[in-house]
Scaffold this motif. Structure first.
Motif, PDB file in Angstrom:
ATOM      1  N   TRP A 162     -18.553 -40.935 -21.583  1.00  0.00           N
ATOM      2  CA  TRP A 162     -17.114 -40.975 -21.360  1.00  0.00           C
ATOM      3  C   TRP A 162     -16.669 -42.243 -20.637  1.00  0.00           C
ATOM      4  O   TRP A 162     -15.659 -42.845 -21.000  1.00  0.00           O
ATOM      5  N   GLY A 163     -17.419 -42.651 -19.632  1.00  0.00           N
ATOM      6  CA  GLY A 163     -17.002 -43.790 -18.816  1.00  0.00           C
ATOM      7  C   GLY A 163     -17.432 -45.139 -19.332  1.00  0.00           C
ATOM      8  O   GLY A 163     -16.906 -46.169 -18.902  1.00  0.00           O
ATOM      9  N   GLY A 164     -18.408 -45.168 -20.243  1.00  0.00           N
ATOM     10  CA  GLY A 164     -18.826 -46.428 -20.832  1.00  0.00           C
ATOM     11  C   GLY A 164     -19.757 -47.258 -19.983  1.00  0.00           C
ATOM     12  O   GLY A 164     -20.068 -48.406 -20.331  1.00  0.00           O
ATOM     13  N   PHE A 165     -20.251 -46.725 -18.871  1.00  0.00           N
ATOM     14  CA  PHE A 165     -21.186 -47.481 -18.035  1.00  0.00           C
ATOM     15  C   PHE A 165     -22.509 -47.686 -18.771  1.00  0.00           C
ATOM     16  O   PHE A 165     -23.035 -46.768 -19.406  1.00  0.00           O
ATOM     17  N   GLN A 166     -23.052 -48.892 -18.656  1.00  0.00           N
ATOM     18  CA  GLN A 166     -24.358 -49.221 -19.205  1.00  0.00           C
ATOM     19  C   GLN A 166     -25.244 -49.750 -18.080  1.00  0.00           C
ATOM     20  O   GLN A 166     -24.760 -50.163 -17.037  1.00  0.00           O
ATOM     21  N   ASN A 167     -26.539 -49.737 -18.314  1.00  0.00           N
ATOM     22  CA  ASN A 167     -27.475 -50.333 -17.368  1.00  0.00           C
ATOM     23  C   ASN A 167     -27.516 -51.829 -17.648  1.00  0.00           C
ATOM     24  O   ASN A 167     -28.344 -52.329 -18.399  1.00  0.00           O
ATOM     25  N   ASP A 168     -26.578 -52.549 -17.062  1.00  0.00           N
ATOM     26  CA  ASP A 168     -26.444 -53.973 -17.360  1.00  0.00           C
ATOM     27  C   ASP A 168     -26.101 -54.736 -16.087  1.00  0.00           C
ATOM     28  O   ASP A 168     -26.258 -54.230 -14.981  1.00  0.00           O
ATOM     29  N   ASP A 169     -25.637 -55.946 -16.239  1.00  0.00           N
ATOM     30  CA  ASP A 169     -25.335 -56.799 -15.087  1.00  0.00           C
ATOM     31  C   ASP A 169     -23.851 -56.820 -14.746  1.00  0.00           C
ATOM     32  O   ASP A 169     -23.376 -57.716 -14.057  1.00  0.00           O
ATOM     33  N   THR A 170     -23.110 -55.822 -15.257  1.00  0.00           N
ATOM     34  CA  THR A 170     -21.669 -55.769 -14.981  1.00  0.00           C
ATOM     35  C   THR A 170     -21.448 -55.175 -13.595  1.00  0.00           C
ATOM     36  O   THR A 170     -21.022 -54.030 -13.447  1.00  0.00           O
TER      37      THR A 170
END
Length: 365
Positions: A162-170
């Motif tokens: 739902w929130g669109g969070f990814q395991n990334d550098d954002t």
């Protein structure tokens, strides 16, 4: 694996905690033996459960009015209903076409059932194709593994699906977690931090250090702070994740709280504040304000708002295993109770609302 007596050629007697009529679960639970049919379908298997975790939804399902249980859920009168959904155990028997598992494999997962096919039983029959069943990571005990599935899948559904969070550098993304020390909240803190997000947690004074240990960059003590003004100070947020319920922040979902029109307020509880009443999407049935709020959100006339349930997909289950194996997520065990005679006490502990982490039942005790 323990040796168990069979009640007949095709039935295995399984000790279990059950209830026959709706009511407060600490009053209606009783221990008995129930038959598990050992005649398996081609893709079925029987699991010997070694640990099971308790969740508030167990209490809420027990509190569903009797007429709803009888006529809407079709649970039946005088049928033994077994609570609990999270489990970890060992494969005891498999059907002829089972390929994913073999006898002796350590497995864990989630078997969510409104009709009473729960996990407070020595044995349970499931399909190998249940999307929330998988091999237990070797770095977790049965106690730890049982504590994970419902909480993890709920949080991953919220933050990723739902929130669109990814395991990334954002790293400029920010989340506010209401109820950050609870069974779901402490996993949410860890997951958001593992995804390199900025985490603001809300909890009571006694849990501040715990929430910081779980990954929160900032902690708001709701016992001494006004939640609205204190949350606004650290905002705006990409996601607000509500794990406790209520409407305290709802009137303020503007640019001070939600960063953009892509930001979202997600609740796993709904507007309700009673711990004993069903939450999640079931809240929509009894709360027209939530329906109106979500409809406005869908057509772009209000901030993004949804009350969600966990997504029971194999993809999310695989993400769970991956993050556990990498040590990105670690369950915290509030307390462990014996299966033999302390299950009621375990639910009493859960119902205090002061649990830090998870309450787990140990079947070897």
């Amino acid at each position: 694996m323990t040796e168990s007596k069979t009640s007949s050629t095709n039935s295995l007697l399984s000790k279990a905690w059950v209830y026959y009529e709706q009511g407060p679960i600490t009053q209606i639970l009783q221990q008995t033996s129930i038959p598990i049919d050992t005649e398996l379908g081609l893709n079925e298997l029987i699991i010997e459960i070694k640990a099971a975790a308790l969740n508030p939804v167990d209490i809420q399902i027990g509190n569903i009015p009797q007429w709803i249980a009888n006529w809407i859920l079709f649970t039946g009168v005088n049928k033994p209903k077994v609570p609990a959904a999270d489990f970890s155990g060992i494969v005891y028997k498999i059907g002829n076409n089972v390929t994913k598992y073999k006898i002796g494999d350590e497995v864990f997962g989630l078997n969510f059932s409104l009709t009473g096919n729960g996990c407070l039983s020595q044995y349970i029959k499931l399909s190998e194709n249940l999307p929330t069943l998988t091999h237990k990571p070797a770095n977790l005990s049965h106690i730890e593994a049982a504590a994970i599935p419902l909480a993890f899948l709920t949080v991953y559904t919220a933050l990723n699906n739902w929130g669109g969070f990814q395991n990334d550098d954002t790293t400029d993304q920010k989340v506010l977690i209401l109820g950050a020390s609870g069974g779901v909240g402490h996993i949410a803190c860890q997951m958001a931090r593992a995804m390199n997000k900025y985490v603001v947690g809300v909890c009571s004074t006694r849990n501040i250090e715990f929430v910081k240990q779980m990954g929160a960059n900032e902690v708001i003590d709701y016992t001494i702070n006004d939640i609205v003004s204190a949350s606004k100070e650290y905002g705006p947020y990409d996601i607000i994740l509500d794990c406790v319920g209520g409407t305290q922040l709802i009137p303020y979902l503007n640019s001070d709280f939600l960063k953009s029109n892509q930001s979202i307020y997600l609740t796993i509880v709904g507007d309700k504040t009673s711990r004993g009443v069903m939450g999640g999407v079931a809240s929509y049935i009894f709360t027209p304000a939530m329906v109106f709020r979500s409809l406005k959100s869908m057509i772009g006339l209000g901030p993004r708002y949804y009350c969600i349930n966990l997504s029971l997909t194999e993809e999310n289950t695989n993400q769970m295993v991956s993050m556990l194996q990498k040590g990105m997520i670690k369950p915290v065990i509030d307390s462990v109770f014996e299966f033999s005679n302390h299950v009621k006490q375990a639910y009493e502990r859960l119902d205090t609302g002061r649990v830090k982490g998870k309450v787990v039942i140990d079947f070897d005790k």
